[in-house]
Design a protein around this motif. Structure first.
Motif, short mmCIF file in Angstrom:
data_model
loop_
_atom_site.label_atom_id
_atom_site.label_comp_id
_atom_site.label_asym_id
_atom_site.label_seq_id
_atom_site.Cartn_x
_atom_site.Cartn_y
_atom_site.Cartn_z
N ARG A 6 0.83 -1.21 0.00
CA ARG A 6 0.00 0.00 0.00
C ARG A 6 0.86 1.25 0.00
N LEU A 7 1.98 1.20 0.71
CA LEU A 7 2.89 2.35 0.75
C LEU A 7 3.83 2.39 -0.45
N LYS A 8 3.74 1.38 -1.34
CA LYS A 8 4.59 1.29 -2.53
C LYS A 8 6.08 1.20 -2.16
N ILE A 9 6.36 0.54 -1.02
CA ILE A 9 7.75 0.36 -0.60
C ILE A 9 8.28 -0.96 -1.14
N ASP A 10 9.42 -0.91 -1.79
CA ASP A 10 10.02 -2.10 -2.37
C ASP A 10 10.66 -2.94 -1.27
N THR A 11 10.19 -4.19 -1.12
CA THR A 11 10.74 -5.05 -0.07
C THR A 11 12.22 -5.35 -0.30
N PHE A 12 12.65 -5.39 -1.56
CA PHE A 12 14.06 -5.62 -1.84
C PHE A 12 14.91 -4.48 -1.30
N LEU A 13 14.39 -3.26 -1.36
CA LEU A 13 15.13 -2.13 -0.81
C LEU A 13 15.28 -2.27 0.70
N LEU A 14 14.24 -2.77 1.37
CA LEU A 14 14.33 -2.99 2.82
C LEU A 14 15.40 -4.03 3.14
N ILE A 15 15.45 -5.08 2.32
CA ILE A 15 16.50 -6.10 2.52
C ILE A 15 17.88 -5.47 2.30
N MET A 16 17.97 -4.60 1.30
CA MET A 16 19.23 -3.94 1.01
C MET A 16 19.66 -3.04 2.19
N ILE A 17 18.69 -2.36 2.78
CA ILE A 17 18.98 -1.53 3.95
C ILE A 17 19.48 -2.41 5.10
N ALA A 18 18.86 -3.58 5.26
CA ALA A 18 19.30 -4.52 6.29
C ALA A 18 20.74 -4.96 6.04
N THR A 40 32.26 -11.57 -5.24
CA THR A 40 31.57 -10.44 -5.88
C THR A 40 31.85 -10.39 -7.37
N THR A 41 33.11 -10.58 -7.75
CA THR A 41 33.47 -10.58 -9.17
C THR A 41 32.72 -11.68 -9.92
N ALA A 42 32.67 -12.87 -9.31
CA ALA A 42 31.95 -13.99 -9.94
C ALA A 42 30.45 -13.72 -10.01
N ALA A 43 29.91 -13.11 -8.94
CA ALA A 43 28.47 -12.82 -8.90
C ALA A 43 28.08 -11.80 -9.96
N ILE A 44 28.93 -10.78 -10.17
CA ILE A 44 28.65 -9.76 -11.18
C ILE A 44 28.67 -10.38 -12.58
N ALA A 45 29.66 -11.25 -12.83
CA ALA A 45 29.74 -11.94 -14.12
C ALA A 45 28.49 -12.77 -14.35
N LYS A 196 12.17 -18.07 -14.03
CA LYS A 196 12.37 -16.63 -13.85
C LYS A 196 12.54 -16.25 -12.38
N LYS A 197 11.82 -16.93 -11.49
CA LYS A 197 11.93 -16.61 -10.07
C LYS A 197 13.32 -16.94 -9.55
N LEU A 198 13.88 -18.07 -10.00
CA LEU A 198 15.22 -18.45 -9.59
C LEU A 198 16.26 -17.46 -10.13
N ILE A 199 16.06 -17.04 -11.38
CA ILE A 199 16.97 -16.07 -12.00
C ILE A 199 16.91 -14.74 -11.25
N SER A 200 15.69 -14.32 -10.91
CA SER A 200 15.52 -13.07 -10.16
C SER A 200 16.20 -13.15 -8.79
N LEU A 201 16.09 -14.32 -8.14
CA LEU A 201 16.74 -14.52 -6.84
C LEU A 201 18.26 -14.44 -6.99
N THR A 202 18.78 -15.00 -8.08
CA THR A 202 20.22 -14.94 -8.34
C THR A 202 20.67 -13.50 -8.58
N ASP A 203 19.88 -12.76 -9.37
CA ASP A 203 20.19 -11.35 -9.64
C ASP A 203 20.27 -10.56 -8.34
N ARG A 204 19.24 -10.70 -7.53
CA ARG A 204 19.15 -9.90 -6.31
C ARG A 204 20.22 -10.30 -5.30
#
Length: 332
Positions: A6-18, A40-45, A196-204
């Protein structure tokens, strides 16, 4: 989580803040830091490999003919934003200290988002095929253009960015995995589309890892001695004003040039976004580890602002397009 929606707050951003809080309390150092840097280098690739594998050539071809629309979006992303970034120079150091202002310059040089721009365009009833083409092309061009823009913008502020070296690092660490991923699409495309959900999880997960390492280094270097509550409010206010100016200009240009409502929606949403998914990994490649946290802080805040504002704007456009459709049907 309904109140967040309802507040249009992205839950991923909250995780990022954590993750930022975790890095502030328990920054990685020593051999652990070295291990995380390799991860990190491997994750970015992997992140950019998956971006390439997800990119559908059919969707791009479907929207390529709308060159005027794409030109407006590209000019907004790679010309209007950088010019506004330079114009924000008068805010430093009164509202934004120099490192945070540099973070805004970096933000303004980034490509557009892909997923959220397409999603908002779809919700609002815009030209989705053109949005896919525009956002995808922006993401690809940004791999080359963003380092050039960063070099140009930073040099105007008496900074020193080795643009050719930066482009070389970007090509090696980002573009090569992206191209390999896209060339692999005939082999793995079905699997990628199916998971797609697994790929999104990998991205995040990759982005969160980069954020943890970046802010760990920033905490060790004393980021929270440079940023206080007043500074964060300044970043929030500047993000709101920056986004508002871009939205107003894009809307006016779309109407002045005679685009229909569907195309106007695509221009507004594709031309006003800045990519967190590209921006954080790219910062990790372009800047010293100690500077990455400060560089991406404005981007993280702007990302949430653009999501909240565009979610409301998309609903307003959706009602407008639905009304136009009903009127057209009643006439016919």
């Amino acid at each position: 989580m309904n109140w967040l929606q309802r507040l249009k707050i992205d839950t991923f951003l909250l995780i990022m803040i954590a993750v930022v809080v975790l890095a502030s309390l328990f920054p990685c150092e020593g051999i652990v830091k070295t291990l995380f840097e390799y991860l990190t280098t491997a994750a970015i690739a992997l992140l950019f490999f998956m971006h390439g594998a997800k990119l559908s050539r059919d969707a791009i071809v479907a929207g390529m003919g709308h060159w005027k629309l794409h030109l407006v979006v590209f000019l907004s992303t790679f010309a209007l934003f950088p010019l506004l970034g330079l114009a924000m120079g008068f805010l430093s150091p009164a509202i934004l200290n120099q490192p945070l202002y540099m973070g805004f310059l970096y933000l303004c040089a980034l490509p557009a988002t892909v997923q959220s721009a397409i999603a908002f365009t779809s919700v609002a009833g815009g030209n989705v095929a053109a949005a896919v083409c525009s956002a995808s092309a922006s993401s690809i061009l940004g791999i080359f253009l963003s380092p050039v823009l960063v070099g140009a913008l930073m040099n105007t502020q008496e900074g020193s960015t080795d643009t050719l070296h930066a482009i070389g690092k970007i090509v090696l660490q980002l573009m090569v995995p992206f191209v390999v991923g896209h060339l692999s699409r005939p082999l793995i495309g079905r699997w990628v589309d199916k998971h797609k959900k697994l790929i999104s999880l990998t991205d995040r997960s990759s982005i969160l890892l980069v954020v943890y390492v970046a802010f760990s280094e920033a905490v060790v270097e004393g980021i929270w001695h440079q940023v206080n509550g007043y500074s964060l409010l300044g970043v929030l206010g500047c993000s709101i004003v920056l986004l508002a100016i871009v939205l107003v200009i894009n809307t006016w240009v779309a109407r002045f040039m005679g685009f229909n409502t569907a195309d106007e929606i695509t221009i507004v949403f594709c031309g006003s976004k800045k990519s967190l998914a590209n921006g954080i990994p790219m910062a990790n490649v372009l800047f010293p580890a100690s500077a990455v946290g400060m560089m991406v802080l404005p981007l993280m805040i702007f990302h949430q602002v653009q999501l909240m504002v565009c979610a409301v704007l998309a609903q307003r456009y959706a009602r407008k397009t639905a009304k136009e459709k009903r009127e057209l049907e009643s006439v016919s």
